[in-house]
Design an enzyme around this catalytic site. Sequence first.
Site, PDB file in Angstrom:
ATOM      1  CG  ASN A  11      -1.969  -1.069   1.167  1.00 39.72           C
ATOM      2  OD1 ASN A  11      -2.653  -1.239   0.186  1.00 39.72           O
ATOM      3  ND2 ASN A  11      -2.057  -1.838   2.241  1.00 39.72           N
ATOM      4  CE  LYS A  12       4.576   2.471   5.638  1.00 37.61           C
ATOM      5  NZ  LYS A  12       5.850   2.428   6.368  1.00 37.61           N
ATOM      6  CG  ASP A  68       8.629   4.512  11.952  1.00 39.03           C
ATOM      7  OD1 ASP A  68       7.716   3.728  11.587  1.00 39.03           O
ATOM      8  OD2 ASP A  68       9.029   4.565  13.128  1.00 39.03           O
ATOM      9  CB  THR A  69       3.913   6.837   9.451  1.00 42.98           C
ATOM     10  OG1 THR A  69       4.470   7.314   8.229  1.00 42.98           O
ATOM     11  CG2 THR A  69       2.631   7.598   9.742  1.00 42.98           C
ATOM     12  CG  PHE A 148      -2.544   1.477   4.492  1.00 42.45           C
ATOM     13  CD1 PHE A 148      -1.478   1.576   5.366  1.00 42.45           C
ATOM     14  CD2 PHE A 148      -2.529   2.261   3.348  1.00 42.45           C
ATOM     15  CE1 PHE A 148      -0.410   2.431   5.112  1.00 42.45           C
ATOM     16  CE2 PHE A 148      -1.468   3.116   3.075  1.00 42.45           C
ATOM     17  CZ  PHE A 148      -0.413   3.203   3.958  1.00 42.45           C
ATOM     18  N   GLY A 149      -4.191   0.916   7.720  1.00 42.14           N
ATOM     19  CA  GLY A 149      -3.823   1.378   9.063  1.00 42.14           C
ATOM     20  C   GLY A 149      -4.987   2.055   9.762  1.00 42.14           C
ATOM     21  CE1 TYR A 150      -4.281   3.102  15.377  1.00 43.79           C
ATOM     22  CE2 TYR A 150      -2.284   3.124  14.050  1.00 43.79           C
ATOM     23  CZ  TYR A 150      -2.948   2.776  15.215  1.00 43.79           C
ATOM     24  OH  TYR A 150      -2.286   2.110  16.208  1.00 43.79           O
ATOM     25  CG  HIS A 176       0.918  11.220   7.554  1.00 42.87           C
ATOM     26  ND1 HIS A 176      -0.440  11.118   7.347  1.00 42.87           N
ATOM     27  CD2 HIS A 176       1.378   9.951   7.583  1.00 42.87           C
ATOM     28  CE1 HIS A 176      -0.778   9.838   7.261  1.00 42.87           C
ATOM     29  NE2 HIS A 176       0.305   9.117   7.405  1.00 42.87           N
ATOM     30  NE  ARG A 177       3.805   6.464   4.114  1.00 40.71           N
ATOM     31  CZ  ARG A 177       2.746   6.019   4.818  1.00 40.71           C
ATOM     32  NH1 ARG A 177       1.536   6.111   4.328  1.00 40.71           N
ATOM     33  NH2 ARG A 177       2.911   5.466   5.990  1.00 40.71           N
TER      34      ARG A 177
END
Length: 192
Positions: A11-12, A68-69, A148-150, A176-177
Amino acid sequence: MKLVFATHNKNKLAEVQKMLPKSIELLSLNDINCFDDIEETASTLEGNANIKATFIKNNYGFDCFADDTGLEVNTLNGEPGVYSARYAGKENDSEKNMQKLLNELKDKTDRSAQFRTAISLHLEGKHYLFEGICKGEILTSKQGEKGFGYDPIFKPEGFNSSFAQMTSEEKNSISHRGLAIKKLVSFLIENR
């Protein structure tokens, strides 16, 4: 230019590939046959990103960047922060992480939070850091199926939808990314 993005997260990788100019060939850890488990042992996002980028540069010889996030919730003193992916346990289970966070916030009125990404770049023998921040709030329940994630429980400032309700283009323009990657891309273009 060939550049390794130190991630196995598809995904990233897809998110970042959409943002890079065609002149930059992005390679994943799978592309360079790196299946090592690079332990993130630092106490900061910047430290963890640097551990990964340095490992690839030292062991595989490629110019590399790693990120890193962390999701930093104000009322929880910045938690889960550097432990965001492992908030509910080592298995990195997004559903369990979200449920734990929602449980922690169930009696809280301040739901303000921010996503923060740190990127460490090793390029031609030099080291650089980039950061992106997206402020917002934690919703009371999941909204949306994308991302994805939060993403289903994070609503960015100035928007009425969660990250998981946005297209990848919408999310990348404010996330952010996305912001950290834009800084990285600008740097790469200016310094070629």
